[in-house]
Design a protein around this motif. Structure first.
Motif, PDB file in Angstrom:
ATOM      1  N   LEU A   1     119.342  52.368  16.307  1.00  0.00           N
ATOM      2  CA  LEU A   1     118.565  51.422  17.169  1.00  0.00           C
ATOM      3  C   LEU A   1     117.728  50.948  16.240  1.00  0.00           C
ATOM      4  CD1 LEU A   1     117.794  50.238  19.660  1.00  0.00           C
ATOM      5  CD2 LEU A   1     116.379  52.110  20.286  1.00  0.00           C
ATOM      6  N   GLY A   2     116.726  51.773  15.272  1.00  0.00           N
ATOM      7  CA  GLY A   2     115.884  51.244  14.624  1.00  0.00           C
ATOM      8  C   GLY A   2     116.440  50.361  13.534  1.00  0.00           C
ATOM      9  N   ALA A   3     117.363  50.697  12.804  1.00  0.00           N
ATOM     10  CA  ALA A   3     117.845  49.860  11.652  1.00  0.00           C
ATOM     11  C   ALA A   3     118.763  48.659  12.171  1.00  0.00           C
ATOM     12  CB  ALA A   3     119.045  50.589  10.791  1.00  0.00           C
ATOM     13  N   GLY A   4     119.232  48.740  13.287  1.00  0.00           N
ATOM     14  CA  GLY A   4     119.862  47.578  14.121  1.00  0.00           C
ATOM     15  C   GLY A   4     118.941  46.646  14.375  1.00  0.00           C
ATOM     16  N   PHE A   5     117.860  47.268  15.111  1.00  0.00           N
ATOM     17  CA  PHE A   5     116.812  46.240  15.885  1.00  0.00           C
ATOM     18  C   PHE A   5     116.183  45.367  14.643  1.00  0.00           C
ATOM     19  CE2 PHE A   5     112.492  45.282  17.016  1.00  0.00           C
ATOM     20  CZ  PHE A   5     112.774  44.798  18.337  1.00  0.00           C
ATOM     21  N   PHE A   6     115.590  46.292  13.603  1.00  0.00           N
ATOM     22  CA  PHE A   6     114.963  45.257  12.500  1.00  0.00           C
ATOM     23  C   PHE A   6     115.912  44.437  11.610  1.00  0.00           C
ATOM     24  CE2 PHE A   6     111.340  47.826  13.312  1.00  0.00           C
ATOM     25  CZ  PHE A   6     110.356  47.258  13.206  1.00  0.00           C
ATOM     26  N   SER A   7     117.296  44.662  11.849  1.00  0.00           N
ATOM     27  CA  SER A   7     118.111  43.834  11.007  1.00  0.00           C
ATOM     28  C   SER A   7     118.166  42.451  11.963  1.00  0.00           C
ATOM     29  CB  SER A   7     119.497  44.311  11.391  1.00  0.00           C
ATOM     30  OG  SER A   7     119.701  45.546  10.420  1.00  0.00           O
ATOM     31  N   LEU A   8     117.886  42.474  13.257  1.00  0.00           N
ATOM     32  CA  LEU A   8     117.961  41.268  14.102  1.00  0.00           C
ATOM     33  C   LEU A   8     116.419  40.614  13.841  1.00  0.00           C
ATOM     34  CD1 LEU A   8     119.403  42.633  17.368  1.00  0.00           C
ATOM     35  CD2 LEU A   8     120.451  41.104  15.880  1.00  0.00           C
ATOM     36  N   VAL A   9     115.505  41.490  13.456  1.00  0.00           N
ATOM     37  CA  VAL A   9     114.173  40.951  13.293  1.00  0.00           C
ATOM     38  C   VAL A   9     114.093  40.213  12.005  1.00  0.00           C
ATOM     39  CG1 VAL A   9     111.779  41.477  12.827  1.00  0.00           C
ATOM     40  CG2 VAL A   9     112.894  42.683  14.702  1.00  0.00           C
ATOM     41  N   VAL A  10     114.823  40.398  10.869  1.00  0.00           N
ATOM     42  CA  VAL A  10     115.081  39.956   9.840  1.00  0.00           C
ATOM     43  C   VAL A  10     115.641  38.584  10.097  1.00  0.00           C
ATOM     44  CG1 VAL A  10     116.183  39.720   7.551  1.00  0.00           C
ATOM     45  CG2 VAL A  10     115.326  41.927   8.390  1.00  0.00           C
ATOM     46  N   LEU A  11     116.655  38.376  11.014  1.00  0.00           N
ATOM     47  CA  LEU A  11     117.301  37.067  11.408  1.00  0.00           C
ATOM     48  C   LEU A  11     116.270  36.175  12.338  1.00  0.00           C
ATOM     49  CD1 LEU A  11     120.761  38.656  11.510  1.00  0.00           C
ATOM     50  CD2 LEU A  11     119.946  37.154   9.622  1.00  0.00           C
ATOM     51  N   THR A  12     115.602  36.859  13.241  1.00  0.00           N
ATOM     52  CA  THR A  12     114.843  35.987  13.998  1.00  0.00           C
ATOM     53  C   THR A  12     113.169  36.096  13.849  1.00  0.00           C
ATOM     54  OG1 THR A  12     114.810  38.063  15.660  1.00  0.00           O
ATOM     55  CG2 THR A  12     116.761  36.626  15.876  1.00  0.00           C
ATOM     56  N   TYR A  13     112.634  36.977  14.517  1.00  0.00           N
ATOM     57  CA  TYR A  13     111.067  36.972  14.276  1.00  0.00           C
ATOM     58  C   TYR A  13     110.519  36.760  13.143  1.00  0.00           C
ATOM     59  CZ  TYR A  13     106.202  38.525  14.976  1.00  0.00           C
ATOM     60  OH  TYR A  13     104.971  38.569  15.003  1.00  0.00           O
ATOM     61  N   TRP A  14     110.944  37.433  11.899  1.00  0.00           N
ATOM     62  CA  TRP A  14     110.479  37.250  10.696  1.00  0.00           C
ATOM     63  C   TRP A  14     110.897  35.752  10.145  1.00  0.00           C
ATOM     64  CZ3 TRP A  14     111.742  42.945   9.022  1.00  0.00           C
ATOM     65  CH2 TRP A  14     110.665  43.719   9.233  1.00  0.00           C
ATOM     66  N   LYS A  15     111.733  35.099  10.633  1.00  0.00           N
ATOM     67  CA  LYS A  15     112.178  33.880  10.057  1.00  0.00           C
ATOM     68  C   LYS A  15     111.211  32.649  10.982  1.00  0.00           C
ATOM     69  CE  LYS A  15     116.648  33.708   8.020  1.00  0.00           C
ATOM     70  NZ  LYS A  15     118.019  32.832   8.071  1.00  0.00           N
ATOM     71  N   TRP A  16     110.707  33.070  12.316  1.00  0.00           N
ATOM     72  CA  TRP A  16     110.132  32.243  13.127  1.00  0.00           C
ATOM     73  C   TRP A  16     108.598  32.100  12.551  1.00  0.00           C
ATOM     74  CZ3 TRP A  16     112.358  34.821  18.241  1.00  0.00           C
ATOM     75  CH2 TRP A  16     113.408  34.822  18.074  1.00  0.00           C
ATOM     76  N   ILE A  17     108.239  33.359  11.966  1.00  0.00           N
ATOM     77  CA  ILE A  17     106.720  33.237  11.781  1.00  0.00           C
ATOM     78  C   ILE A  17     106.403  32.770  10.276  1.00  0.00           C
ATOM     79  CG2 ILE A  17     106.040  35.076  13.350  1.00  0.00           C
ATOM     80  CD1 ILE A  17     105.991  36.903  11.184  1.00  0.00           C
ATOM     81  N   GLY A  18     107.872  32.642   9.452  1.00  0.00           N
ATOM     82  CA  GLY A  18     107.672  32.040   8.233  1.00  0.00           C
ATOM     83  C   GLY A  18     107.629  33.218   7.030  1.00  0.00           C
ATOM     84  N   ILE A  19     108.002  34.258   7.445  1.00  0.00           N
ATOM     85  CA  ILE A  19     107.704  35.367   6.501  1.00  0.00           C
ATOM     86  C   ILE A  19     109.037  35.429   5.670  1.00  0.00           C
ATOM     87  CG2 ILE A  19     107.900  38.029   5.939  1.00  0.00           C
ATOM     88  CD1 ILE A  19     105.356  36.940   6.989  1.00  0.00           C
ATOM     89  N   LEU A  20     110.054  34.757   6.196  1.00  0.00           N
ATOM     90  CA  LEU A  20     111.469  34.948   5.338  1.00  0.00           C
ATOM     91  C   LEU A  20     111.884  33.542   5.426  1.00  0.00           C
ATOM     92  CD1 LEU A  20     113.258  38.180   6.608  1.00  0.00           C
ATOM     93  CD2 LEU A  20     111.917  37.888   4.430  1.00  0.00           C
TER      94      LEU A  20
END
Length: 465
Positions: free
Chosen positions: A446-465
């Motif tokens: 769950l943890g690794a899968g969820f943060f994999s989605l964060v890489v593709l979504t939230y962290w892109k949205w806020i300009g980190i990646l």
């Protein structure tokens, strides 16, 4: 010879083998080879816990200096890192919260809101842990604080040892959901200041409390509450209403009496501290300076709530010595070229993938490697220098790579030795090692899968990646 002696001799053999028996690979400086030898020793003693943590920290410093991997001043440089002092400050603040009774009152009050309804109490415990993530800067302290409350609830409705799904679920929420929430707050887990310290050593840039929370806070708390749903599915309550369990909490609150002046003073200091931490990118007051001010206010005669003689007993100086040595090792691995060589050698197969896919792959690698480390702190200390060096080899921002990977070093759910909260709850008669590993496997995915989605979504949205 006993088991620990054999393990220590194995660590020393690895040190000698890497440093002197193996040929020097092309592109690896001699100082880097010696740093790798010390790193091999450190990883084995951290994996096996064959010697005390403080002793391993001292040995790391000694070996770095005597092998020529670093000069003496650099071998001790980890202890000058301000992020290390955040760990000391965190344990002092947790000790004051416990001493004043404020943290227990907050937890009991939130649990009382469930009014004995079994499903609600899952969320009450999760809410307690979420709030204490800000106020009690130690996941181990939070677990130990909640443990008697949960066991008391179980006793009040005659939960049989090892048979109650409610008690199992509550213990897992505290240990595993609580660890996930720790990802989002800089001062809530020892691994977070270590990540910041290594980034500062490598890049000269300091990540503020507010910046850390902006990047990690929303996904960490969302993941923590999603995990409560999952734990509830794994261990649904066996009864709808725990009846006397709610009465137990009310009785404990009544026994504490009205809120004391110590609790009020503690609450005021902590609230001011949180405001200053949350606005540090605007005020420009360093996190450690705010923390020191808070500790002084909580310990000074007349206005404080605890004296130094009591407070110093709350500081695990062995942790300070261990991670100081670890920070020194991390800095030397980078400066000697060892981390860069490791990154080029071990992670070169990832070079052809897009950056986001590389980060996702590294998240899963870090999660799998939990089987080798006794806690997020040692794993962070061992792997972050490699991540920083790897970022340099692919032309990525080392600050960003180390930050987002550092937040994923805490996926330590699988084994009793993977995380201190795991060991605490397995020490009760309500959770077996097999049950912990079953839930831990689910939480790891769950943890690794969820943060994999964060890489593709939230962290892109806020300009980190």
């Amino acid at each position: 010879m006993d088991k620990k002696t054999v393990q220590f001799l194995l660590a020393m053999f690895a040190f000698i083998a890497v440093g002197w028996l193996m040929p020097t690979p092309e592109g690896l400086p001699q100082a880097g080879k010696m740093a790798l030898a010390v790193g091999a020793f450190a990883i084995i003693v951290w994996m096996t816990s064959c010697i005390e943590g403080a002793l391993s920290g001292l040995m790391i410093v000694f070996l770095l200096a005597i092998t020529g991997a670093a000069k003496v001043a650099q071998a001790f440089s980890g202890y000058a890192n301000t992020s290390l002092w955040l760990i000391v400050i965190g344990f002092l603040m947790a000790g004051v919260m416990e001493h004043s009774g404020l943290s227990k009152r907050i937890a009991l009050y939130l649990v009382a809101l469930s009014k004995g309804v079994s499903s609600r109490i899952y969320w009450s415990i999760a809410a307690s842990i979420a709030i204490m993530t800000f106020f009690v800067p130690s996941i181990t302290a939070r677990t130990l604080l909640m443990l008697p409350i949960i066991l008391g609830i179980g006793e009040s409705f005659n939960a049989k040892e090892g048979k109650s799904n409610i008690v199992k679920a509550l213990l897992l929420i505290v240990a595993m959901s609580g660890t996930m929430m720790s990802i989002g707050v800089l001062t809530s887990h020892v691994a977070n200041p270590i990540t910041v310290g290594m980034i500062q050593s490598a890049t000269g840039k300091l990540i503020t409390w507010g910046e850390w929370f902006r990047v990690g806070g929303p996904p960490a708390f969302l993941l923590g509450f999603i995990s409560v749903f999952v734990i509830k599915l794994l261990y649904p309550p066996e009864i709808k209403n725990i009846g006397e369990g709610g009465a137990y909490v009310k009785k404990e609150l009544a026994a504490m009496g009205p809120i004391s002046s110590k609790e009020i003073r503690t609450l005021i200091v902590f609230l001011v501290t949180l405001v200053l931490w949350a606005t540090d990118s605007y005020t420009k007051i360093p996190v450690v300076t705010v923390g020191l001010l808070s500790v002084l206010l909580l310990l000074l005669p007349g206005i404080g709530v605890m004296d130094w003689k009591e407070a110093q007993c709350k500081i695990p100086w062995s942790v300070y010595i261990l991670y100081g040595g670890g920070l020194s090792l991390g800095a030397v691995l980078v400066s000697s070229g060892a981390a860069k060589w490791l990154a080029n050698t071990m992670l070169s197969p990832l070079h052809s993938f897009p950056l986001t896919m590389q980060i996702i792959a590294l998240i899963w690698i870090a999660t799998i490697l939990q089987v080798l480390f006794t806690g997020g702190g040692p794993k962070t200390t061992a792997l972050t220098p490699i991540v920083i060096a790897y970022a340099g080899t692919i032309g990525a921002d080392p600050l960003v790579m180390a930050l987002v990977l550092g937040m994923n070093m805490q996926h330590q759910y699988l084994l009793p030795v993977s995380n201190m909260p795991n060991a605490v709850i397995v020490g009760t008669p309500h959770i077996t090692e097999k049950e912990l590993m079953k839930a831990g496997a689910v939480m790891s995915i769950l943890g690794a899968g969820f943060f994999s989605l964060v890489v593709l979504t939230y962290w892109k949205w806020i300009g980190i990646l």
